[in-house]
Motif scaffolding. Structure first.
Motif, PDB file in Angstrom:
ATOM      1  N   ARG A 384      -4.990   3.750  -2.957  1.00  0.00           N
ATOM      2  CA  ARG A 384      -4.341   5.014  -3.308  1.00  0.00           C
ATOM      3  C   ARG A 384      -2.954   4.998  -2.679  1.00  0.00           C
ATOM      4  O   ARG A 384      -2.817   4.932  -1.459  1.00  0.00           O
ATOM      5  N   ALA A 385      -1.925   5.016  -3.506  1.00  0.00           N
ATOM      6  CA  ALA A 385      -0.559   4.834  -3.035  1.00  0.00           C
ATOM      7  C   ALA A 385       0.257   6.109  -3.207  1.00  0.00           C
ATOM      8  O   ALA A 385       0.236   6.736  -4.266  1.00  0.00           O
ATOM      9  N   LEU A 386       0.962   6.489  -2.142  1.00  0.00           N
ATOM     10  CA  LEU A 386       1.843   7.659  -2.162  1.00  0.00           C
ATOM     11  C   LEU A 386       3.281   7.179  -1.963  1.00  0.00           C
ATOM     12  O   LEU A 386       3.604   6.573  -0.950  1.00  0.00           O
ATOM     13  N   PHE A 387       4.137   7.447  -2.949  1.00  0.00           N
ATOM     14  CA  PHE A 387       5.524   7.003  -2.893  1.00  0.00           C
ATOM     15  C   PHE A 387       6.407   8.063  -2.237  1.00  0.00           C
ATOM     16  O   PHE A 387       6.020   9.236  -2.145  1.00  0.00           O
ATOM     17  N   PRO A 388       7.595   7.669  -1.774  1.00  0.00           N
ATOM     18  CA  PRO A 388       8.494   8.646  -1.133  1.00  0.00           C
ATOM     19  C   PRO A 388       8.812   9.837  -2.015  1.00  0.00           C
ATOM     20  O   PRO A 388       9.076  10.925  -1.520  1.00  0.00           O
ATOM     21  N   SER A 389       8.802   9.657  -3.329  1.00  0.00           N
ATOM     22  CA  SER A 389       9.079  10.766  -4.255  1.00  0.00           C
ATOM     23  C   SER A 389       7.944  11.779  -4.301  1.00  0.00           C
ATOM     24  O   SER A 389       8.099  12.867  -4.845  1.00  0.00           O
ATOM     25  N   GLY A 390       6.784  11.414  -3.733  1.00  0.00           N
ATOM     26  CA  GLY A 390       5.603  12.261  -3.819  1.00  0.00           C
ATOM     27  C   GLY A 390       4.661  11.835  -4.927  1.00  0.00           C
ATOM     28  O   GLY A 390       3.541  12.352  -5.021  1.00  0.00           O
ATOM     29  N   ALA A 391       5.086  10.893  -5.775  1.00  0.00           N
ATOM     30  CA  ALA A 391       4.226  10.418  -6.865  1.00  0.00           C
ATOM     31  C   ALA A 391       3.052   9.627  -6.300  1.00  0.00           C
ATOM     32  O   ALA A 391       3.204   8.840  -5.358  1.00  0.00           O
ATOM     33  N   ARG A 392       1.869   9.840  -6.881  1.00  0.00           N
ATOM     34  CA  ARG A 392       0.648   9.166  -6.426  1.00  0.00           C
ATOM     35  C   ARG A 392       0.115   8.259  -7.522  1.00  0.00           C
ATOM     36  O   ARG A 392       0.057   8.648  -8.682  1.00  0.00           O
ATOM     37  N   PHE A 393      -0.286   7.061  -7.128  1.00  0.00           N
ATOM     38  CA  PHE A 393      -0.833   6.098  -8.063  1.00  0.00           C
ATOM     39  C   PHE A 393      -2.068   5.434  -7.463  1.00  0.00           C
ATOM     40  O   PHE A 393      -2.263   5.436  -6.246  1.00  0.00           O
ATOM     41  N   VAL A 394      -2.894   4.888  -8.338  1.00  0.00           N
ATOM     42  CA  VAL A 394      -4.018   4.056  -7.923  1.00  0.00           C
ATOM     43  C   VAL A 394      -3.703   2.635  -8.373  1.00  0.00           C
ATOM     44  O   VAL A 394      -3.418   2.402  -9.559  1.00  0.00           O
ATOM     45  N   PHE A 395      -3.716   1.696  -7.426  1.00  0.00           N
ATOM     46  CA  PHE A 395      -3.461   0.292  -7.711  1.00  0.00           C
ATOM     47  C   PHE A 395      -4.777  -0.485  -7.643  1.00  0.00           C
ATOM     48  O   PHE A 395      -5.600  -0.261  -6.749  1.00  0.00           O
ATOM     49  N   LEU A 396      -4.966  -1.414  -8.574  1.00  0.00           N
ATOM     50  CA  LEU A 396      -6.154  -2.266  -8.614  1.00  0.00           C
ATOM     51  C   LEU A 396      -5.679  -3.712  -8.676  1.00  0.00           C
ATOM     52  O   LEU A 396      -5.041  -4.115  -9.652  1.00  0.00           O
ATOM     53  N   ALA A 397      -5.944  -4.488  -7.641  1.00  0.00           N
ATOM     54  CA  ALA A 397      -5.411  -5.844  -7.562  1.00  0.00           C
ATOM     55  C   ALA A 397      -6.533  -6.857  -7.389  1.00  0.00           C
ATOM     56  O   ALA A 397      -7.537  -6.604  -6.714  1.00  0.00           O
ATOM     57  N   VAL A 436     -11.218   8.150   0.635  1.00  0.00           N
ATOM     58  CA  VAL A 436     -10.346   6.983   0.808  1.00  0.00           C
ATOM     59  C   VAL A 436      -8.951   7.474   1.172  1.00  0.00           C
ATOM     60  O   VAL A 436      -8.373   8.295   0.459  1.00  0.00           O
ATOM     61  N   PRO A 437      -8.385   7.010   2.280  1.00  0.00           N
ATOM     62  CA  PRO A 437      -7.064   7.505   2.691  1.00  0.00           C
ATOM     63  C   PRO A 437      -5.970   7.121   1.713  1.00  0.00           C
ATOM     64  O   PRO A 437      -6.042   6.093   1.040  1.00  0.00           O
ATOM     65  N   VAL A 438      -4.961   7.960   1.648  1.00  0.00           N
ATOM     66  CA  VAL A 438      -3.782   7.682   0.833  1.00  0.00           C
ATOM     67  C   VAL A 438      -2.808   6.886   1.695  1.00  0.00           C
ATOM     68  O   VAL A 438      -2.501   7.264   2.817  1.00  0.00           O
ATOM     69  N   GLU A 439      -2.319   5.767   1.176  1.00  0.00           N
ATOM     70  CA  GLU A 439      -1.401   4.919   1.924  1.00  0.00           C
ATOM     71  C   GLU A 439       0.034   5.174   1.476  1.00  0.00           C
ATOM     72  O   GLU A 439       0.326   5.197   0.284  1.00  0.00           O
ATOM     73  N   GLU A 440       0.912   5.377   2.440  1.00  0.00           N
ATOM     74  CA  GLU A 440       2.324   5.565   2.129  1.00  0.00           C
ATOM     75  C   GLU A 440       2.960   4.212   1.853  1.00  0.00           C
ATOM     76  O   GLU A 440       2.924   3.307   2.690  1.00  0.00           O
ATOM     77  N   VAL A 441       3.528   4.061   0.674  1.00  0.00           N
ATOM     78  CA  VAL A 441       4.203   2.824   0.288  1.00  0.00           C
ATOM     79  C   VAL A 441       5.585   3.187  -0.240  1.00  0.00           C
ATOM     80  O   VAL A 441       5.949   4.357  -0.327  1.00  0.00           O
ATOM     81  N   GLY A 442       6.345   2.166  -0.598  1.00  0.00           N
ATOM     82  CA  GLY A 442       7.658   2.393  -1.175  1.00  0.00           C
ATOM     83  C   GLY A 442       7.869   1.484  -2.361  1.00  0.00           C
ATOM     84  O   GLY A 442       6.977   0.713  -2.729  1.00  0.00           O
ATOM     85  N   PRO A 443       9.048   1.523  -2.995  1.00  0.00           N
ATOM     86  CA  PRO A 443       9.327   0.594  -4.086  1.00  0.00           C
ATOM     87  C   PRO A 443       9.672  -0.792  -3.555  1.00  0.00           C
ATOM     88  O   PRO A 443       8.994  -1.775  -3.837  1.00  0.00           O
ATOM     89  N   ALA A 444      10.713  -0.903  -2.730  1.00  0.00           N
ATOM     90  CA  ALA A 444      11.130  -2.131  -2.057  1.00  0.00           C
ATOM     91  C   ALA A 444      12.004  -1.704  -0.897  1.00  0.00           C
ATOM     92  O   ALA A 444      12.612  -0.626  -0.927  1.00  0.00           O
ATOM     93  N   CYS A 445      12.065  -2.534   0.133  1.00  0.00           N
ATOM     94  CA  CYS A 445      12.782  -2.134   1.350  1.00  0.00           C
ATOM     95  C   CYS A 445      14.215  -1.695   1.060  1.00  0.00           C
ATOM     96  O   CYS A 445      14.699  -0.711   1.618  1.00  0.00           O
ATOM     97  N   ARG A 446      14.892  -2.421   0.191  1.00  0.00           N
ATOM     98  CA  ARG A 446      16.302  -2.149  -0.054  1.00  0.00           C
ATOM     99  C   ARG A 446      16.530  -0.807  -0.736  1.00  0.00           C
ATOM    100  O   ARG A 446      17.623  -0.228  -0.618  1.00  0.00           O
ATOM    101  N   ILE A 447      15.538  -0.293  -1.433  1.00  0.00           N
ATOM    102  CA  ILE A 447      15.709   0.973  -2.152  1.00  0.00           C
ATOM    103  C   ILE A 447      14.681   2.018  -1.706  1.00  0.00           C
ATOM    104  O   ILE A 447      14.413   2.971  -2.415  1.00  0.00           O
ATOM    105  N   CYS A 448      14.117   1.833  -0.517  1.00  0.00           N
ATOM    106  CA  CYS A 448      13.123   2.776   0.012  1.00  0.00           C
ATOM    107  C   CYS A 448      13.760   3.662   1.074  1.00  0.00           C
ATOM    108  O   CYS A 448      14.401   3.153   2.001  1.00  0.00           O
TER     109      CYS A 448
END
Length: 463
Positions: A384-397, A436-448
């Motif tokens: 469960r991914a939380l982006f700086p914009s507040g948008a939430r996504f579920v990633f399956l890898a 399941v905890p929500v994990e704070e992630v970003g797009p990429a370091c240079r634009i986060c």
């Protein structure tokens, strides 16, 4: 999660009709105290009681607890998690109350937040392109090389005024030739930056192909129809299914693919057309392996379980992901994004989602499960991914072995990752578990914008 919307709306509509709690409770055959608990969001309401309440208030059931309000509530809760608002102590639990009492203001706030998010996404995408675009880096390098050559020749002419005429003419010719090349590079850069201001134009061959697939919503009906008429079993050649599908896609669907590529104005360069053809042939092979009329209902039946679908259709993970991203955009069908990365962290293929900011020319955030999956190959990992914009996504890898294997040979892995919005994930077996905890992630370091992240490898562009 949606109870505050229902309770508050009941209270507001009851008051607008001039009904007292006692009168409405009598009509519903419940106690006034119980109705008071419902209206103040201390008790839930559903089923027959909700339907009878809607009838007494002269409302459609959807007006009390509609899908639009669900989405609005999700968005307001995302706004509450925005990092730039963290110091404001927003009462997230009151979002439903706010929607119920002031629906117009709630929609206006959501519209402003959506506009701000889209503007930020555009700025980050532009920053990503300007910092990591291989075309821009190559053009700047070529420009500096020509400038250095011109400067060297000019310095020689200045420092040695008595050199023979033949050599002087040679250096003049070098300055002339390098200046012409420098002019061409400058014109190419000017055209490149002109495109930045044109929202209907693309920037690089990779962008051109992405724009084609995005415009078609990653679905090519003409390929689907033709693949269905051919059928994989029509080829009697005794070869593995995937190799057979690839060969059929090339021989039987190749002319159709070529015609699609030729008709696309967005494919402006030879490189883009070559990339697009390769991607469309792969799409056609997947359509032969898993016809959509069979794949789509089976996917819904299995809850879009990628491993179960791989078993059901004898497919590899890459093909399953391709078919999921090509699902028709119907109500009740989740929309999937797709990423593939190698062990070096390079994103090899990407089909993003609205609101999901991802880099095109650099590695994504190292906190994405896309990279963690290679620690546990062949297992599906959910995040469960939380982006700086507040948008939430579920990633399956899921990481899979690639290349030639055998005793004594090293294994190399690539990772396939599907992405869904949290709202769409609720339509699948991967629905976000509150535990399941929500994990704070970003797009990429240079634009986060998360400057305090302990895993930051580069300073943000805006620093």
């Amino acid at each position: 999660m949606t109870r505050p919307i229902v309770g508050t709306r009941i209270r507001e509509h009851r008051r607008s009709l001039g009904l007292t709690q006692v009168e409405l409770a009598r009509r519903l055959d419940i106690s006034p105290s119980y109705l008071n608990l419902i209206e103040h969001n201390k008790r839930g309401i559903a089923g027959t009681l909700l339907r009878r309440t809607a009838e007494e208030l002269k409302l459609d059931l959807e007006q009390l607890d509609g899908a639009a309000e669900h989405r609005l509530l999700d968005l307001l809760q995302e706004i509450a998690h925005a990092p730039e608002l963290s110091a404001m102590s927003i009462e997230e639990e009151s979002a439903g109350e706010f929607i119920g009492r002031y629906p117009g203001w709630a929609r206006a706030l959501a519209a402003l937040a959506r506009s701000e998010r889209e503007a930020n996404a555009a700025a980050r995408a532009l920053a990503d392109r300007l910092n990591h675009d291989p075309f821009l880096g190559d053009a700047v390098h070529r420009m500096l090389t020509r400038i250095a050559a011109i400067r060297s020749a000019a310095e020689i002419l200045t420092d040695f005024p008595d050199i023979p005429a033949e050599r002087r003419d040679r250096f003049h010719q070098i300055i002339n030739d390098e200046s012409q090349v420098l002019t061409e590079i400058g014109e190419a850069l000017a055209a490149y930056f002109d495109k930045l201001d044109q929202t209907d134009r693309t920037l690089t061959p990779l962008d051109e192909v992405d724009a084609l697939f995005e415009a078609r919503e990653n679905r090519f009906d003409e390929i689907e129809v033709t693949a269905r008429s051919i059928g994989l079993e029509s080829d009697p050649a005794p070869a593995p299914r995937r190799a057979k599908a690839r060969a059929l896609a090339e021989t039987r669907l190749g002319p159709l693919v070529d015609s699609i590529v030729a008709e696309q104005e967005v494919l402006e360069t030879v490189s883009a057309r070559s990339r697009a053809r390769k991607a469309l042939v792969s799409y056609a092979a997947a359509a032969l392996l898993a016809p959509m009329e069979a794949f789509r209902p089976r996917a819904a039946e299995l809850g879009y379980d990628i491993e179960a679908l791989a078993d059901a259709f004898s497919l590899d993970m890459e093909t399953v992901c391709s078919r999921l991203t090509a699902l028709p955009r119907d109500e009740g069908t989740p929309r999937f994004g797709y990423f593939r990365a190698n062990a070096a962290g390079t994103i090899l293929e990407m089909q993003s989602l609205p609101g999901l900011v991802a880099p095109r020319y650099a590695s994504a955030c190292p906190l994405w499960v896309l990279y963690r999956a290679q620690q546990s190959p062949e297992a599906v990992i959910r995040q469960r991914a939380l982006f700086p914009s507040g948008a939430r996504f579920v990633f399956l890898a899921r990481a899979r072995s690639t290349g030639v294997t055998g005793f004594g040979k090293p294994r190399h892995y690539v990772t396939d990752m599907l992405a869904l919005s949290e709202e769409d994930a609720r339509l699948t077996i991967y629905a976000p578990d509150p535990g399941v905890p929500v994990e704070e992630v970003g797009p990429a370091c240079r634009i986060c914008p998360r400057k305090s992240c302990q895993h930051r490898a580069d300073d943000p562009f805006t620093a």
